[in-house]
Enzyme design. Structure first.
Site, PDB file in Angstrom:
ATOM      1  N   TYR A 251     -13.693  16.536 -12.898  1.00 46.35           N
ATOM      2  CA  TYR A 251     -12.627  17.534 -13.037  1.00 46.35           C
ATOM      3  C   TYR A 251     -11.252  16.906 -12.813  1.00 46.35           C
ATOM      4  O   TYR A 251     -10.305  17.161 -13.571  1.00 46.35           O
ATOM      5  CB  TYR A 251     -12.885  18.645 -12.029  1.00 46.35           C
ATOM      6  CG  TYR A 251     -11.877  19.759 -11.999  1.00 46.35           C
ATOM      7  CD1 TYR A 251     -11.845  20.728 -13.006  1.00 46.35           C
ATOM      8  CD2 TYR A 251     -10.975  19.879 -10.944  1.00 46.35           C
ATOM      9  CE1 TYR A 251     -10.933  21.766 -12.961  1.00 46.35           C
ATOM     10  CE2 TYR A 251     -10.064  20.914 -10.894  1.00 46.35           C
ATOM     11  CZ  TYR A 251     -10.041  21.856 -11.903  1.00 46.35           C
ATOM     12  OH  TYR A 251      -9.131  22.883 -11.849  1.00 46.35           O
TER      13      TYR A 251
ATOM     14  N   LYS B 190      -8.324  16.737 -15.604  1.00 49.63           N
ATOM     15  CA  LYS B 190      -7.045  17.391 -15.364  1.00 49.63           C
ATOM     16  C   LYS B 190      -5.892  16.381 -15.363  1.00 49.63           C
ATOM     17  O   LYS B 190      -4.759  16.720 -15.755  1.00 49.63           O
ATOM     18  CB  LYS B 190      -7.087  18.150 -14.046  1.00 49.63           C
ATOM     19  CG  LYS B 190      -7.960  19.413 -14.095  1.00 49.63           C
ATOM     20  CD  LYS B 190      -7.516  20.372 -15.179  1.00 49.63           C
ATOM     21  CE  LYS B 190      -8.172  21.741 -15.050  1.00 49.63           C
ATOM     22  NZ  LYS B 190      -7.779  22.649 -16.160  1.00 49.63           N
TER      23      LYS B 190
END
Length: 315
Positions: free
Chosen positions: A182, A186
């Site tokens: 993640y 991001k």
């Protein structure tokens, strides 16, 4: 707070009156809050969420369809889109849905995502790929499809006042323990935002990113203590609706004068412009270093540099 947004009357005025906005992952959480907030400011909204029926179209009780009904009940205009925006076909159909329903597309809000958290040593390749696909590829493909549409408009002499708002995270800015996939996705969205802003400005497109903190399905379990709603009627700092006003402004024509290529942290009532990688202390020997000399120089530079922010979850 959610109910008040959903029932706000939608009129012909508002900051986004006449604009057409597509929001991905808008069936719940932040995306839903954004869709409702845009509608409350007069926008026509394409509500994307991957809740589909057997025929591939949004089912009557899909999250996207329910949000559309909320917007229509408040007097606004909206359509549901159930395509997979992490595919070329789904991304293209998102843009087509806006043009077919409302004749144009003005703003794209890339929001869709999910989590598959593991420590790096336990992170399966499939979990890495799945998170990269929905977050990073799921930003790139709708952005590319919208950019192609806006470029064609500009070349036809109809230069748009177009806006893109991407969704990063504090995990992308600082890292987050147990969220290597993640965090990497991001962080990639931040790089994508900077490139898109530089490349697309000539076509009338401004591209920015937010790093929000709010209570969603992704955060309320992982950060249960900090995300809990207050029980005493106090200001709900983690309500997703707190993030949407900035997103609406960034997605409006009011965000002019070169508001592009920037990253904003937004949480509760706080908005912060993030200042990314910039040169810090430096030294130039004007000739090749030895490994030991490079190490001594690096230690001296680190002693003079600012201490980086802590990785989320680090002890």
């Amino acid at each position: 707070m959610t109910d008040s947004v959903a029932t706000d009357a939608v009129g012909s005025g508002g900051l986004c009156a006449g604009r057409v906005v597509a929001v991905t992952g808008a069936g719940r959480g932040l995306g839903r809050a954004h869709a409702l907030a845009f509608a409350a400011e007069g926008a026509k909204v394409v509500v994307n969420d991957l809740g589909v029926g057997l025929d591939g179209a949004p089912a009557p009780d899909s999250p996207a369809a329910l949000v559309v009904e909320e917007i229509r009940a408040a007097g606004g205009e909206a359509v549901a889109h159930g395509g997979d925006i992490a595919t070329s076909e789904g991304a293209a159909s998102l843009v087509a849905a806006a043009v077919d329903a409302f004749g144009r597309l003005d703003t794209l809000v890339n929001n869709a995502g999910f989590l598959r958290d593991r420590m790096l040593v336990n992170l399966a390749e499939d979990d890495w790929d799945a998170v990269m696909r929905v977050h990073l590829k799921g930003h790139f493909l709708p952005l590319q499809a919208a950019a192609a549409h806006w470029r064609a408009e500009a070349k036809a002499g109809r230069t748009p006042v177009a806006r893109v708002v991407n969704t990063s995270s504090g995990a992308g800015l600082l890292g987050s323990v147990g969220q290597g996939n993640y965090s990497a996705a991001k962080a990639g969205i931040l790089g994508l935002t900077l490139v898109a802003a530089a490349e697309m400005g000539r076509y009338g497109v401004q591209v920015n990113a937010i790093a929000p903190a709010a209570r969603t399905r992704m955060t309320e379990a992982t950060f249960a203590d900090t995300m809990a709603a207050p029980e005493d009627g106090a200001f709900d700092a983690m309500a997703p609706e707190n993030v949407s006003p900035l997103v609406v402004w960034l997605g409006s024509g009011a965000a002019s004068d070169g508001v592009t290529g920037r990253v904003f942290e937004v949480e509760a009532g706080r908005i912060t412009v993030m200042e990314g990688w910039r040169p810090g202390p430096t030294v130039d020997k004007a000739e090749r270093w030895t490994p030991a000399g490079a190490g001594d120089a690096a230690r001296d530079l680190l002693a003079r540099a600012e201490t980086p922010g802590a990785v989320y979850g680090a002890s």
